[in-house]
Write a protein that holds these residues in place. Sequence first.
Motif, PDB file in Angstrom:
ATOM      1  N   LEU A  15       0.843  -0.940  -0.019  1.00 22.09           N
ATOM      2  CA  LEU A  15       0.010   0.324   0.263  1.00 22.09           C
ATOM      3  C   LEU A  15       1.004   1.257   0.208  1.00 22.09           C
ATOM      4  O   LEU A  15       1.471   1.480   1.062  1.00 22.09           O
ATOM      5  N   PRO A  17      -0.006   5.159  -0.487  1.00 20.40           N
ATOM      6  CA  PRO A  17      -0.369   6.040  -0.847  1.00 20.40           C
ATOM      7  C   PRO A  17       0.052   7.006  -1.602  1.00 20.40           C
ATOM      8  O   PRO A  17       1.482   7.691  -0.680  1.00 20.40           O
ATOM      9  N   THR A  56      -6.407  10.157  -2.631  1.00 18.57           N
ATOM     10  CA  THR A  56      -5.611   8.895  -2.081  1.00 18.57           C
ATOM     11  C   THR A  56      -6.230   9.397  -0.682  1.00 18.57           C
ATOM     12  O   THR A  56      -6.157   9.577   0.058  1.00 18.57           O
ATOM     13  N   LEU A  58      -5.852   6.358   2.431  1.00 19.92           N
ATOM     14  CA  LEU A  58      -4.810   5.006   2.925  1.00 19.92           C
ATOM     15  C   LEU A  58      -5.983   4.136   4.436  1.00 19.92           C
ATOM     16  O   LEU A  58      -5.767   3.170   4.750  1.00 19.92           O
ATOM     17  N   ARG A  61      -8.751   2.653   2.656  1.00 15.97           N
ATOM     18  CA  ARG A  61      -9.054   1.052   1.741  1.00 15.97           C
ATOM     19  C   ARG A  61      -8.230  -0.173   2.992  1.00 15.97           C
ATOM     20  O   ARG A  61      -8.152  -0.317   2.745  1.00 15.97           O
ATOM     21  N   ASP A 271       3.491   4.721   3.610  1.00 16.46           N
ATOM     22  CA  ASP A 271       2.684   5.927   4.230  1.00 16.46           C
ATOM     23  C   ASP A 271       3.165   6.585   4.047  1.00 16.46           C
ATOM     24  O   ASP A 271       2.763   8.347   4.017  1.00 16.46           O
ATOM     25  N   ASP A 314      -0.522  -1.126  -4.282  1.00 19.45           N
ATOM     26  CA  ASP A 314      -1.767  -0.449  -4.414  1.00 19.45           C
ATOM     27  C   ASP A 314      -2.117   1.091  -3.806  1.00 19.45           C
ATOM     28  O   ASP A 314      -1.222   1.615  -3.240  1.00 19.45           O
ATOM     29  N   CYS A 316      -3.955   3.503  -3.187  1.00 21.19           N
ATOM     30  CA  CYS A 316      -4.935   3.672  -2.350  1.00 21.19           C
ATOM     31  C   CYS A 316      -6.091   4.895  -3.111  1.00 21.19           C
ATOM     32  O   CYS A 316      -6.547   4.960  -2.015  1.00 21.19           O
ATOM     33  N   ASP A 317      -6.083   4.359  -4.165  1.00 23.96           N
ATOM     34  CA  ASP A 317      -6.799   5.392  -4.866  1.00 23.96           C
ATOM     35  C   ASP A 317      -7.643   4.788  -6.315  1.00 23.96           C
ATOM     36  O   ASP A 317      -8.435   5.692  -6.872  1.00 23.96           O
ATOM     37  N   CYS A 320      -3.947   0.332  -9.372  1.00 23.70           N
ATOM     38  CA  CYS A 320      -3.264  -1.309  -8.635  1.00 23.70           C
ATOM     39  C   CYS A 320      -2.539  -1.976  -9.565  1.00 23.70           C
ATOM     40  O   CYS A 320      -3.423  -1.590 -11.263  1.00 23.70           O
TER      41      CYS A 320
END
Length: 348
Positions: A15, A17, A56, A58, A61, A271, A314, A316-317, A320
Amino acid sequence: MTVHDQGAKAGLRVLAPGLLGPVPLLSEQAPATPVLDLLLKRGRPRHAPNAQVEPTCLTGRLLTLFGAASSAPYARAADDPSWDRQGMVLQADPVHLRPDRDQLRLFDARHLGISQAEADALVQEVNAHLVDDGLRLVAPVASRWYLELAESPQIETHPLETVIGRHIDGFLPTGADAGRWAALMTELQMLLFQSPVNQARQERGRPAVNALWISGVGHWQPLALEPNRSPGWSRLCADHALARGLAMAAGLEVLPAAAPADQPGTLMVADEMADGMLDADAGLWTAAAARLETRLEGAFSALRTGQIVAIELDLCDGRCWQLTRGRLRQFWRRSPSLAQRVASQSLP
């Protein structure tokens, strides 16, 4: 279920973002990222139909992937290991609201430099005011606070990350109890404005901690991961409080973000690029992207040897990419590199 949740394979999911910005970056400023470039060039796009319609997020998600209804109890469980995990909890994060024309712009605790002593003193003042309301504020860490409630309020809220740096109009709570909570938050703003802690901060040239941003109300409960969301996940590599709390509730092994991510069944949360994006800070974004590249080198080797079957990236928006060993050999595939995508802000 989104398109990029369907048919996902066991392996590594990252993940990330903010990986594609937007950040004010020229292509020559970006770090060399051969692993991330290959993920973007040869990975199979598995984008949701509404990719990038929403910003986005997180928090959203993570809640979707773990099948959780709220963020506050899981973030608190990670921040406050001694908490008994009972009752309703609401995130009440310390923020700074700055007048901007006729609106208020929000700045989060990352740039406020709140000490634990300051947090404890402010919480004590707030709790003295809340004693008749049946509410109690706690600050297990200086930058993240939680409000204990007797019952769940009828409000809809927005995660803090969605309003950072923005005007708060349009993001305030809605619902049947919104008026009561708006009045309470205004009272607390006045209390914080007058606090000796904030007066001392302003004398030192520091921004006041002059408001609380509420979100994510709910209660803690164990989580049972569904195969379509979490194909064989057994471990988490993350420093993010909500991610760690959700993973603990789901029975995953919880490791630091810097732990090796070359084992199958790993979920990694990277992140830090989002911080660079939120702050429009090219240097912060560049350093974070370089760290992610380094962390993925071992996973990339594991993919080549078949130790893991896929790496999923990914954002997060809704966007992917899935890279398998077979796709890795498709050298003829061409698409922009990470640096080119970020510099041009082009869509895939």
